[in-house]
Design a protein around this motif. Sequence first.
Motif, PDB file in Angstrom:
ATOM      1  N   SER A 113     -25.583  -7.145   5.762  1.00  0.00           N
ATOM      2  CA  SER A 113     -26.625  -7.994   6.466  1.00  0.00           C
ATOM      3  C   SER A 113     -26.737  -9.514   6.156  1.00  0.00           C
ATOM      4  CB  SER A 113     -27.983  -7.398   6.011  1.00  0.00           C
ATOM      5  OG  SER A 113     -29.132  -7.585   6.771  1.00  0.00           O
ATOM      6  N   THR A 114     -27.829  -9.929   5.967  1.00  0.00           N
ATOM      7  CA  THR A 114     -27.813 -11.600   5.884  1.00  0.00           C
ATOM      8  C   THR A 114     -27.205 -11.830   4.522  1.00  0.00           C
ATOM      9  OG1 THR A 114     -30.003 -11.464   5.017  1.00  0.00           O
ATOM     10  CG2 THR A 114     -29.851 -11.408   7.434  1.00  0.00           C
ATOM     11  N   LYS A 115     -26.884 -11.257   3.616  1.00  0.00           N
ATOM     12  CA  LYS A 115     -26.771 -11.746   2.230  1.00  0.00           C
ATOM     13  C   LYS A 115     -25.251 -11.641   1.989  1.00  0.00           C
ATOM     14  CE  LYS A 115     -31.082 -10.554   0.134  1.00  0.00           C
ATOM     15  NZ  LYS A 115     -31.761 -10.128   1.323  1.00  0.00           N
ATOM     16  N   LEU A 116     -24.649 -12.686   1.410  1.00  0.00           N
ATOM     17  CA  LEU A 116     -23.253 -12.748   0.894  1.00  0.00           C
ATOM     18  C   LEU A 116     -23.008 -12.251  -0.530  1.00  0.00           C
ATOM     19  CD1 LEU A 116     -20.609 -13.709   2.307  1.00  0.00           C
ATOM     20  CD2 LEU A 116     -21.030 -15.829   1.133  1.00  0.00           C
ATOM     21  N   PHE A 117     -22.001 -11.400  -0.796  1.00  0.00           N
ATOM     22  CA  PHE A 117     -22.036 -10.757  -2.044  1.00  0.00           C
ATOM     23  C   PHE A 117     -20.352 -11.014  -2.544  1.00  0.00           C
ATOM     24  CE2 PHE A 117     -25.525  -8.379  -0.438  1.00  0.00           C
ATOM     25  CZ  PHE A 117     -26.314  -8.644  -1.669  1.00  0.00           C
ATOM     26  N   LYS A 118     -20.270 -11.433  -3.809  1.00  0.00           N
ATOM     27  CA  LYS A 118     -18.764 -11.489  -4.453  1.00  0.00           C
ATOM     28  C   LYS A 118     -18.785 -10.831  -5.791  1.00  0.00           C
ATOM     29  CE  LYS A 118     -15.545 -15.553  -5.065  1.00  0.00           C
ATOM     30  NZ  LYS A 118     -15.785 -17.072  -5.218  1.00  0.00           N
ATOM     31  N   TYR A 119     -17.782 -10.432  -5.964  1.00  0.00           N
ATOM     32  CA  TYR A 119     -17.347  -9.666  -7.279  1.00  0.00           C
ATOM     33  C   TYR A 119     -16.035  -9.744  -7.692  1.00  0.00           C
ATOM     34  CZ  TYR A 119     -15.321  -5.873  -4.514  1.00  0.00           C
ATOM     35  OH  TYR A 119     -14.731  -4.918  -3.856  1.00  0.00           O
ATOM     36  N   ASP A 120     -15.620  -9.870  -8.824  1.00  0.00           N
ATOM     37  CA  ASP A 120     -14.517 -10.004  -9.469  1.00  0.00           C
ATOM     38  C   ASP A 120     -13.670  -8.584  -9.277  1.00  0.00           C
ATOM     39  OD1 ASP A 120     -14.635 -12.567 -10.276  1.00  0.00           O
ATOM     40  OD2 ASP A 120     -15.194 -12.361 -12.103  1.00  0.00           O
ATOM     41  N   ASP A 121     -12.242  -8.840  -8.948  1.00  0.00           N
ATOM     42  CA  ASP A 121     -11.596  -7.462  -8.791  1.00  0.00           C
ATOM     43  C   ASP A 121     -10.236  -7.615  -9.509  1.00  0.00           C
ATOM     44  OD1 ASP A 121     -10.992  -5.021  -7.970  1.00  0.00           O
ATOM     45  OD2 ASP A 121     -10.555  -5.643  -5.745  1.00  0.00           O
ATOM     46  N   PRO A 122     -10.203  -7.650 -10.781  1.00  0.00           N
ATOM     47  CA  PRO A 122      -9.158  -7.752 -11.615  1.00  0.00           C
ATOM     48  C   PRO A 122      -7.991  -6.914 -11.069  1.00  0.00           C
ATOM     49  CG  PRO A 122     -10.857  -7.349 -13.171  1.00  0.00           C
ATOM     50  CD  PRO A 122     -11.330  -6.912 -11.740  1.00  0.00           C
ATOM     51  N   VAL A 123      -6.643  -7.382 -10.782  1.00  0.00           N
ATOM     52  CA  VAL A 123      -5.536  -6.703 -10.073  1.00  0.00           C
ATOM     53  C   VAL A 123      -4.398  -7.160 -10.968  1.00  0.00           C
ATOM     54  CG1 VAL A 123      -4.274  -6.327  -8.068  1.00  0.00           C
ATOM     55  CG2 VAL A 123      -6.631  -6.742  -7.871  1.00  0.00           C
ATOM     56  N   THR A 124      -3.641  -6.269 -11.272  1.00  0.00           N
ATOM     57  CA  THR A 124      -2.378  -6.422 -11.971  1.00  0.00           C
ATOM     58  C   THR A 124      -1.153  -5.856 -11.296  1.00  0.00           C
ATOM     59  OG1 THR A 124      -3.291  -6.568 -14.269  1.00  0.00           O
ATOM     60  CG2 THR A 124      -1.056  -6.362 -14.271  1.00  0.00           C
ATOM     61  N   PHE A 125      -0.290  -6.852 -10.810  1.00  0.00           N
ATOM     62  CA  PHE A 125       1.013  -6.201 -10.065  1.00  0.00           C
ATOM     63  C   PHE A 125       2.086  -6.157 -11.008  1.00  0.00           C
ATOM     64  CE2 PHE A 125      -1.719  -8.094  -6.894  1.00  0.00           C
ATOM     65  CZ  PHE A 125      -1.659  -6.979  -5.692  1.00  0.00           C
ATOM     66  N   ASN A 126       2.650  -4.959 -11.185  1.00  0.00           N
ATOM     67  CA  ASN A 126       3.809  -4.922 -12.108  1.00  0.00           C
ATOM     68  C   ASN A 126       5.030  -4.885 -11.083  1.00  0.00           C
ATOM     69  OD1 ASN A 126       2.376  -4.558 -14.540  1.00  0.00           O
ATOM     70  ND2 ASN A 126       1.925  -2.326 -14.023  1.00  0.00           N
ATOM     71  N   TRP A 127       5.421  -6.017 -10.763  1.00  0.00           N
ATOM     72  CA  TRP A 127       6.570  -6.107  -9.986  1.00  0.00           C
ATOM     73  C   TRP A 127       7.631  -5.903 -10.355  1.00  0.00           C
ATOM     74  CZ3 TRP A 127       5.166  -6.522  -4.979  1.00  0.00           C
ATOM     75  CH2 TRP A 127       4.082  -7.265  -4.598  1.00  0.00           C
ATOM     76  N   LYS A 128       8.705  -5.078  -9.654  1.00  0.00           N
ATOM     77  CA  LYS A 128      10.097  -4.926 -10.006  1.00  0.00           C
ATOM     78  C   LYS A 128      10.943  -5.709  -8.964  1.00  0.00           C
ATOM     79  CE  LYS A 128      13.788  -1.409 -10.588  1.00  0.00           C
ATOM     80  NZ  LYS A 128      14.113   0.014 -10.472  1.00  0.00           N
ATOM     81  N   ILE A 129      11.454  -6.832  -9.654  1.00  0.00           N
ATOM     82  CA  ILE A 129      12.174  -7.765  -8.708  1.00  0.00           C
ATOM     83  C   ILE A 129      13.764  -7.196  -8.551  1.00  0.00           C
ATOM     84  CG2 ILE A 129      13.154 -10.029  -8.379  1.00  0.00           C
ATOM     85  CD1 ILE A 129      10.607 -11.028  -9.786  1.00  0.00           C
ATOM     86  N   LEU A 130      14.155  -7.145  -7.520  1.00  0.00           N
ATOM     87  CA  LEU A 130      15.501  -6.318  -7.124  1.00  0.00           C
ATOM     88  C   LEU A 130      16.295  -7.454  -6.797  1.00  0.00           C
ATOM     89  CD1 LEU A 130      13.985  -3.547  -5.407  1.00  0.00           C
ATOM     90  CD2 LEU A 130      14.708  -3.697  -7.722  1.00  0.00           C
TER      91      LEU A 130
END
Length: 293
Positions: A113-130
Amino acid sequence: MKKYLSTFLVLSFLALNAQQTANRFFYELTFKPKKEKPETEKVMTSLDITKDKSIYQDFTVPAQDSIIKMEIEAMEKSGTWKDMSKSIKMPKFSFKIYKTYPDMTVSYMDRISTKLFKYDDPVTFNWKILPDKEKIGAYNTQKATTEFGGRKWTAWFSTELPFQDGPYKFHGLPGLIVKVEDDGKNYSWTLQGNKNVENWEEFSFAEKANTKYGMSNTAVATTKEKFTKSYENFKADPLAEARPYMTPEFLNRTMPGSSKTFGEMMKEQEKLLKDFFGSNNNPIEIPDTKKKK
Protein backbone atom coordinates in the motif's frame (compact mmCIF):
# COMPACT_ATOMS: atom_id res chain seq x y z
CA MET A 1 45.21 -4.32 -22.51
CA LYS A 2 42.66 -6.14 -20.32
CA LYS A 3 44.84 -5.49 -17.26
CA TYR A 4 44.96 -1.76 -17.97
CA LEU A 5 41.19 -1.71 -18.61
CA SER A 6 40.49 -3.32 -15.23
CA THR A 7 42.80 -0.86 -13.46
CA PHE A 8 41.09 2.03 -15.23
CA LEU A 9 37.66 0.75 -14.19
CA VAL A 10 38.70 0.52 -10.53
CA LEU A 11 40.27 4.00 -10.48
CA SER A 12 37.29 5.49 -12.30
CA PHE A 13 34.89 3.77 -9.92
CA LEU A 14 36.67 5.13 -6.84
CA ALA A 15 36.84 8.64 -8.26
CA LEU A 16 33.18 8.61 -9.28
CA ASN A 17 31.97 7.43 -5.90
CA ALA A 18 33.67 10.44 -4.28
CA GLN A 19 31.22 12.51 -6.33
CA GLN A 20 28.11 10.51 -5.34
CA THR A 21 27.83 8.68 -8.63
CA ALA A 22 27.10 5.07 -9.41
CA ASN A 23 28.12 2.49 -11.97
CA ARG A 24 24.86 1.24 -13.47
CA PHE A 25 24.82 -2.19 -15.11
CA PHE A 26 21.87 -3.10 -17.32
CA TYR A 27 20.67 -6.72 -17.40
CA GLU A 28 18.02 -8.00 -19.75
CA LEU A 29 15.88 -10.49 -17.85
CA THR A 30 14.10 -13.19 -19.85
CA PHE A 31 11.59 -15.09 -17.72
CA LYS A 32 8.57 -17.38 -17.78
CA PRO A 33 5.80 -15.65 -15.80
CA LYS A 34 3.53 -18.72 -15.91
CA LYS A 35 5.04 -22.01 -14.77
CA GLU A 36 2.47 -23.98 -16.80
CA LYS A 37 3.25 -22.13 -20.06
CA PRO A 38 6.43 -21.96 -22.19
CA GLU A 39 5.99 -18.31 -23.23
CA THR A 40 8.63 -15.89 -21.99
CA GLU A 41 8.75 -12.15 -21.39
CA LYS A 42 11.63 -9.71 -21.29
CA VAL A 43 12.30 -6.73 -19.03
CA MET A 44 15.32 -4.50 -18.51
CA THR A 45 16.68 -4.50 -14.98
CA SER A 46 19.52 -2.55 -13.42
CA LEU A 47 22.22 -2.97 -10.81
CA ASP A 48 23.51 0.34 -9.40
CA ILE A 49 26.86 -0.05 -7.66
CA THR A 50 28.15 2.65 -5.29
CA LYS A 51 31.07 2.53 -2.87
CA ASP A 52 28.97 1.17 0.01
CA LYS A 53 26.09 -0.72 -1.59
CA SER A 54 24.33 -1.96 -4.71
CA ILE A 55 20.66 -1.74 -5.63
CA TYR A 56 18.97 -4.10 -8.09
CA GLN A 57 15.53 -3.33 -9.54
CA ASP A 58 13.20 -3.54 -12.51
CA PHE A 59 14.30 -0.51 -14.58
CA THR A 60 10.93 0.05 -16.28
CA VAL A 61 9.79 2.98 -14.13
CA PRO A 62 13.20 4.72 -13.70
CA ALA A 63 13.63 4.55 -17.49
CA GLN A 64 10.50 6.70 -17.83
CA ASP A 65 11.43 9.16 -15.09
CA SER A 66 11.65 12.20 -17.37
CA ILE A 67 8.20 11.46 -18.83
CA ILE A 68 6.73 10.93 -15.37
CA LYS A 69 8.31 14.19 -14.17
CA MET A 70 6.76 16.08 -17.08
CA GLU A 71 3.32 14.54 -16.51
CA ILE A 72 3.29 15.15 -12.74
CA GLU A 73 4.50 18.73 -13.07
CA ALA A 74 1.82 19.40 -15.70
CA MET A 75 -0.88 17.99 -13.40
CA GLU A 76 0.32 20.01 -10.43
CA LYS A 77 0.42 23.19 -12.52
CA SER A 78 -3.07 22.71 -13.99
CA GLY A 79 -4.64 21.26 -10.86
CA THR A 80 -6.19 18.46 -12.92
CA TRP A 81 -5.80 14.71 -12.74
CA LYS A 82 -4.50 12.50 -15.55
CA ASP A 83 -4.52 8.72 -15.64
CA MET A 84 -0.83 8.00 -16.28
CA SER A 85 -1.42 4.26 -16.50
CA LYS A 86 -2.41 4.91 -20.11
CA SER A 87 0.92 6.48 -21.03
CA ILE A 88 3.39 4.87 -18.62
CA LYS A 89 4.54 1.28 -18.94
CA MET A 90 4.16 -0.63 -15.67
CA PRO A 91 7.00 -2.70 -14.15
CA LYS A 92 6.99 -6.48 -14.03
CA PHE A 93 8.58 -6.53 -10.56
CA SER A 94 8.14 -3.99 -7.76
CA PHE A 95 10.84 -5.08 -5.29
CA LYS A 96 14.42 -3.85 -4.87
CA ILE A 97 17.40 -5.85 -3.66
CA TYR A 98 20.04 -4.08 -1.58
CA LYS A 99 23.52 -5.43 -0.89
CA THR A 100 25.79 -3.56 1.52
CA TYR A 101 29.56 -3.50 1.06
CA PRO A 102 31.87 -5.01 2.13
CA ASP A 103 29.87 -7.49 4.24
CA MET A 104 27.38 -8.22 1.42
CA THR A 105 24.32 -8.20 3.64
CA VAL A 106 21.31 -8.79 1.36
CA SER A 107 18.06 -6.93 2.02
CA TYR A 108 14.69 -7.08 0.27
CA MET A 109 12.55 -3.95 -0.07
CA ASP A 110 9.01 -3.57 -1.38
CA ARG A 111 5.88 -1.55 -0.80
CA ILE A 112 2.61 -2.63 0.76
CA SER A 113 0.00 0.00 0.00
CA THR A 114 1.53 3.36 0.99
CA LYS A 115 4.23 1.95 3.28
CA LEU A 116 7.71 0.78 2.36
CA PHE A 117 9.16 -2.28 4.10
CA LYS A 118 12.62 -3.78 4.21
CA TYR A 119 13.98 -6.97 5.74
CA ASP A 120 17.37 -8.67 5.84
CA ASP A 121 17.50 -11.81 3.75
CA PRO A 122 20.71 -13.73 4.49
CA VAL A 123 21.87 -15.60 1.41
CA THR A 124 24.89 -17.87 1.15
CA PHE A 125 25.96 -19.03 -2.30
CA ASN A 126 28.08 -22.15 -2.41
CA TRP A 127 29.60 -21.54 -5.82
CA LYS A 128 31.47 -24.23 -7.70
CA ILE A 129 33.87 -22.49 -10.08
CA LEU A 130 34.53 -24.55 -13.21
CA PRO A 131 37.32 -24.28 -15.81
CA ASP A 132 34.89 -23.56 -18.68
CA LYS A 133 35.37 -20.16 -20.30
CA GLU A 134 33.25 -18.27 -22.80
CA LYS A 135 33.15 -14.86 -24.49
CA ILE A 136 29.85 -13.14 -23.70
CA GLY A 137 29.45 -9.78 -25.35
CA ALA A 138 32.67 -7.85 -24.82
CA TYR A 139 33.81 -9.89 -21.82
CA ASN A 140 35.79 -13.06 -21.22
CA THR A 141 33.88 -15.06 -18.64
CA GLN A 142 34.23 -18.19 -16.56
CA LYS A 143 31.55 -20.66 -15.50
CA ALA A 144 30.24 -21.28 -11.97
CA THR A 145 27.27 -23.23 -10.63
CA THR A 146 25.21 -23.16 -7.47
CA GLU A 147 21.81 -24.11 -6.04
CA PHE A 148 19.55 -21.38 -4.71
CA GLY A 149 15.84 -20.86 -4.12
CA GLY A 150 14.91 -24.39 -5.17
CA ARG A 151 16.65 -24.09 -8.56
CA LYS A 152 20.03 -25.00 -10.04
CA TRP A 153 21.88 -22.01 -11.50
CA THR A 154 24.74 -21.50 -13.93
CA ALA A 155 26.59 -18.19 -13.90
CA TRP A 156 29.28 -16.68 -16.09
CA PHE A 157 31.43 -14.07 -14.36
CA SER A 158 34.20 -11.79 -15.59
CA THR A 159 37.25 -10.67 -13.62
CA GLU A 160 37.51 -7.83 -16.15
CA LEU A 161 34.67 -6.23 -14.16
CA PRO A 162 36.07 -6.17 -10.59
CA PHE A 163 32.83 -6.29 -8.63
CA GLN A 164 31.80 -9.38 -6.64
CA ASP A 165 28.16 -8.71 -7.41
CA GLY A 166 25.43 -9.55 -9.88
CA PRO A 167 21.71 -9.22 -10.66
CA TYR A 168 19.03 -9.98 -8.07
CA LYS A 169 20.63 -11.54 -4.96
CA PHE A 170 23.49 -13.22 -6.78
CA HIS A 171 27.01 -12.32 -5.59
CA GLY A 172 30.23 -13.80 -4.25
CA LEU A 173 32.19 -14.61 -7.41
CA PRO A 174 35.62 -13.05 -8.18
CA GLY A 175 34.15 -10.72 -10.79
CA LEU A 176 30.82 -9.30 -11.91
CA ILE A 177 28.24 -11.85 -13.06
CA VAL A 178 27.67 -11.29 -16.78
CA LYS A 179 25.04 -13.99 -17.21
CA VAL A 180 23.09 -16.24 -14.85
CA GLU A 181 20.18 -18.59 -15.49
CA ASP A 182 18.51 -21.61 -13.93
CA ASP A 183 18.60 -25.02 -15.60
CA GLY A 184 14.94 -24.76 -16.66
CA LYS A 185 15.51 -21.32 -18.19
CA ASN A 186 12.72 -19.88 -16.08
CA TYR A 187 14.91 -16.86 -15.31
CA SER A 188 17.91 -15.69 -17.29
CA TRP A 189 19.82 -12.42 -16.82
CA THR A 190 22.35 -11.21 -19.42
CA LEU A 191 24.46 -8.06 -19.10
CA GLN A 192 23.67 -5.63 -21.92
CA GLY A 193 25.77 -2.59 -21.01
CA ASN A 194 26.71 -0.12 -18.33
CA LYS A 195 27.09 3.61 -17.71
CA ASN A 196 28.30 5.98 -15.02
CA VAL A 197 25.44 7.89 -13.39
CA GLU A 198 26.49 11.29 -12.08
CA ASN A 199 24.59 12.89 -9.20
CA TRP A 200 23.17 9.47 -8.44
CA GLU A 201 20.17 9.30 -6.12
CA GLU A 202 18.67 6.25 -4.46
CA PHE A 203 15.07 7.11 -5.36
CA SER A 204 13.68 8.13 -8.74
CA PHE A 205 11.67 11.31 -9.30
CA ALA A 206 8.46 9.27 -9.33
CA GLU A 207 9.25 7.71 -5.95
CA LYS A 208 10.12 11.09 -4.43
CA ALA A 209 7.01 12.72 -5.94
CA ASN A 210 4.79 10.05 -4.40
CA THR A 211 5.69 11.29 -0.91
CA LYS A 212 3.43 14.30 -1.62
CA TYR A 213 0.49 11.90 -1.89
CA GLY A 214 0.98 9.87 1.27
CA MET A 215 3.59 7.36 0.09
CA SER A 216 6.61 6.88 2.34
CA ASN A 217 10.21 6.35 1.20
CA THR A 218 11.39 5.57 4.72
CA ALA A 219 11.57 1.80 4.92
CA VAL A 220 10.09 0.10 7.98
CA ALA A 221 12.27 -2.74 9.24
CA THR A 222 10.46 -6.07 9.47
CA THR A 223 11.05 -9.80 9.08
CA LYS A 224 10.57 -11.91 5.99
CA GLU A 225 7.78 -13.88 7.67
CA LYS A 226 5.82 -10.77 8.71
CA PHE A 227 6.30 -9.13 5.34
CA THR A 228 5.17 -12.22 3.43
CA LYS A 229 2.00 -12.53 5.51
CA SER A 230 1.14 -8.82 5.10
CA TYR A 231 1.90 -8.95 1.38
CA GLU A 232 -0.43 -11.91 0.88
CA ASN A 233 -3.20 -9.96 2.63
CA PHE A 234 -2.45 -6.95 0.43
CA LYS A 235 -2.69 -9.08 -2.71
CA ALA A 236 -6.07 -10.40 -1.58
CA ASP A 237 -7.45 -6.89 -1.00
CA PRO A 238 -5.20 -4.12 -2.38
CA LEU A 239 -7.57 -1.36 -1.22
CA ALA A 240 -8.08 -2.59 2.35
CA GLU A 241 -6.18 0.36 3.85
CA ALA A 242 -8.26 2.88 1.89
CA ARG A 243 -11.70 1.34 2.42
CA PRO A 244 -12.51 3.21 5.68
CA TYR A 245 -12.25 6.47 3.70
CA MET A 246 -14.26 5.28 0.70
CA THR A 247 -17.61 6.79 1.66
CA PRO A 248 -20.39 7.07 -0.95
CA GLU A 249 -19.87 10.84 -0.99
CA PHE A 250 -16.15 10.44 -1.72
CA LEU A 251 -16.63 7.73 -4.36
CA ASN A 252 -19.19 9.83 -6.26
CA ARG A 253 -17.01 12.92 -6.40
CA THR A 254 -15.45 13.77 -9.75
CA MET A 255 -11.69 13.73 -10.21
CA PRO A 256 -10.28 17.28 -10.76
CA GLY A 257 -10.33 18.09 -14.47
CA SER A 258 -11.94 14.76 -15.37
CA SER A 259 -15.37 13.24 -15.87
CA LYS A 260 -14.24 10.16 -13.98
CA THR A 261 -15.30 9.69 -10.35
CA PHE A 262 -13.02 8.71 -7.49
CA GLY A 263 -14.95 5.44 -7.29
CA GLU A 264 -14.20 4.62 -10.93
CA MET A 265 -10.55 5.52 -10.42
CA MET A 266 -10.31 3.28 -7.35
CA LYS A 267 -11.83 0.35 -9.26
CA GLU A 268 -9.28 0.83 -12.04
CA GLN A 269 -6.43 0.93 -9.51
CA GLU A 270 -7.71 -2.24 -7.84
CA LYS A 271 -7.86 -4.04 -11.20
CA LEU A 272 -4.37 -2.79 -12.09
CA LEU A 273 -2.94 -4.18 -8.86
CA LYS A 274 -4.76 -7.50 -9.10
CA ASP A 275 -3.60 -7.92 -12.72
CA PHE A 276 -0.05 -7.22 -11.55
CA PHE A 277 -0.26 -9.78 -8.74
CA GLY A 278 -1.85 -12.38 -11.04
CA SER A 279 0.61 -11.96 -13.88
CA ASN A 280 3.32 -14.19 -12.40
CA ASN A 281 2.88 -17.52 -10.61
CA ASN A 282 6.46 -18.64 -11.27
CA PRO A 283 8.65 -16.83 -8.69
CA ILE A 284 12.43 -16.64 -8.91
CA GLU A 285 12.69 -18.55 -5.66
CA ILE A 286 10.38 -21.54 -5.32
CA PRO A 287 8.62 -21.44 -1.92
CA ASP A 288 9.64 -24.23 0.42
CA THR A 289 6.28 -25.86 1.17
CA LYS A 290 7.94 -28.20 3.70
CA LYS A 291 8.28 -25.24 6.07
CA LYS A 292 4.55 -24.62 5.96
CA LYS A 293 2.31 -26.37 8.43
